[in-house]
Design an enzyme around this catalytic site. Structure first.
Site, PDB file in Angstrom:
ATOM      1  N   CYS A 109     -19.784  -3.694   6.510  1.00  0.00           N
ATOM      2  CA  CYS A 109     -18.896  -4.557   5.730  1.00  0.00           C
ATOM      3  C   CYS A 109     -17.465  -4.463   6.256  1.00  0.00           C
ATOM      4  CB  CYS A 109     -18.961  -4.170   4.255  1.00  0.00           C
ATOM      5  SG  CYS A 109     -17.998  -5.238   3.173  1.00  0.00           S
ATOM      6  N   CYS A 110     -16.996  -3.230   6.496  1.00  0.00           N
ATOM      7  CA  CYS A 110     -15.645  -3.052   7.051  1.00  0.00           C
ATOM      8  C   CYS A 110     -15.543  -3.692   8.440  1.00  0.00           C
ATOM      9  CB  CYS A 110     -15.289  -1.572   7.154  1.00  0.00           C
ATOM     10  SG  CYS A 110     -14.880  -0.767   5.588  1.00  0.00           S
ATOM     11  N   CYS A 192      -9.505  -2.405  -0.439  1.00  0.00           N
ATOM     12  CA  CYS A 192     -10.296  -3.405  -1.161  1.00  0.00           C
ATOM     13  C   CYS A 192     -10.576  -2.905  -2.588  1.00  0.00           C
ATOM     14  CB  CYS A 192     -11.619  -3.645  -0.440  1.00  0.00           C
ATOM     15  SG  CYS A 192     -11.447  -4.515   1.126  1.00  0.00           S
ATOM     16  N   CYS A 195     -13.661  -0.641  -3.443  1.00  0.00           N
ATOM     17  CA  CYS A 195     -13.781   0.583  -2.644  1.00  0.00           C
ATOM     18  C   CYS A 195     -12.591   1.512  -2.812  1.00  0.00           C
ATOM     19  CB  CYS A 195     -13.941   0.230  -1.170  1.00  0.00           C
ATOM     20  SG  CYS A 195     -15.422  -0.730  -0.841  1.00  0.00           S
ATOM     21  N   CYS A 220     -11.881   3.160   7.919  1.00  0.00           N
ATOM     22  CA  CYS A 220     -12.733   1.978   7.888  1.00  0.00           C
ATOM     23  C   CYS A 220     -13.029   1.436   9.282  1.00  0.00           C
ATOM     24  CB  CYS A 220     -12.078   0.891   7.049  1.00  0.00           C
ATOM     25  SG  CYS A 220     -10.414   0.524   7.589  1.00  0.00           S
TER      26      CYS A 220
HETATM   27  S1  SF4 Z   1     -13.246  -1.496   2.042  1.00  0.00           S
HETATM   28 FE1  SF4 Z   1     -15.198  -2.002   0.954  1.00  0.00          FE
HETATM   29  S2  SF4 Z   1     -15.152  -4.227   0.512  1.00  0.00           S
HETATM   30 FE2  SF4 Z   1     -13.468  -3.749   1.965  1.00  0.00          FE
HETATM   31  S3  SF4 Z   1     -14.336  -4.216   3.938  1.00  0.00           S
HETATM   32 FE3  SF4 Z   1     -14.700  -2.011   3.620  1.00  0.00          FE
HETATM   33  S4  SF4 Z   1     -16.709  -1.823   2.586  1.00  0.00           S
HETATM   34 FE4  SF4 Z   1     -16.088  -3.994   2.504  1.00  0.00          FE
END
Ligand code: SF4
Length: 233
Positions: A109-110, A192, A195, A220
């Site tokens: 996701c990151c 985010c 998170c 991340c």
């Molecule tokens: S911090 Fe969480 S929502 Fe944001 S990009 Fe990373 S995993 Fe995805």
């Protein structure tokens, strides 16, 4: 070192970046450190662009501050978004909140929402600037003011590397710089919404990031690839 000396040093470094590393880019997540840098760049009327990664999951308070920054400093903040195709595929396959399921899902996701857009943001730049500080986390204990970022093929500056938390807030107070309201709610680190959480007294400043994962390098993927080669200390 007094705050005035810190500010003079910061100003000199940012001026050097503007002259020697054009076009340079400050990447901001609108945390306290980034607000020091935004203010210093605006105050010096420097030709350094400001950009953010609009992941699609940013907290409302961050969007509010983004608007405040643009109106206060009369500067546009460039925004970079995830590629719709890759994000749609991830969500269809894994679900919108799959980052809670495993570190691999979280990193994916990151990767889609942050790392890939960062690569686009840095294309054609000679240098980028971050608000990272050594005090923030063990994984940041050895960051340098100026580093070679081999991953992106440019120079990375961390002008606040040796600033303390107190110095950051002294600056924000002295220059009446707006800050993210999440800091008032116990969030030392801004990320985010799903998170990031507030921390308790005595917890590590990065403890509120991906708190369901094992403690360790709470990063991340934006800041773990640089080659630690000092250009200057
Ligand atoms: S911090 Fe969480 S929502 Fe944001 S990009 Fe990373 S995993 Fe995805």
């Amino acid at each position: 070192m007094s705050l005035d000396e810190r500010v003079a040093e910061l100003s000199a470094l940012l001026n050097r970046i503007e002259v020697q590393f054009a076009p340079a880019l400050l990447m901001t997540s609108f945390g306290a450190e980034d607000m020091v840098l935004i203010d210093a760049i605006a105050r010096g009327r420097l030709g350094i662009d400001i950009a953010t990664l609009d992941t699609g999951r940013l907290p409302e308070q961050t969007h509010d501050l983004w608007r405040t920054v643009e109106s206060t400093y009369a500067r546009k903040v460039l925004s970079f978004h995830p590629q719709a195709e890759a994000l749609g595929q991830y969500i269809r396959t894994n679900g919108a909140n799959a980052f809670y399921d495993s570190v691999a899902q979280r990193m994916q996701c990151c990767g889609i929402r942050k790392v890939e857009p960062l690569g686009r943001a840095l294309k054609g730049r000679a240098a980028w600037i971050t608000g990272m500080r050594r005090e923030q986390a063990a994984s940041r204990a050895y960051i340098l003011l100026e580093e070679s970022d081999a991953e992106h093929g440019l120079v990375k500056f961390n002008p606040l590397a040796d600033w303390s938390t107190d110095e950051v807030w002294q600056y924000l107070n002295q220059y009446e710089v707006p800050h993210n309201r999440l800091h008032d709610l116990g969030y030392p680190s801004i990320g985010c919404a799903p998170c990031t959480r507030a921390i308790q007294a005595g917890e590590d400043p990065r403890a509120g990031r991906w708190w369901w994962e094992q403690a360790g390098a709470k990063e991340c993927g934006l800041h773990i690839r640089e080659i630690p080669v000092a250009v200057t200390a």
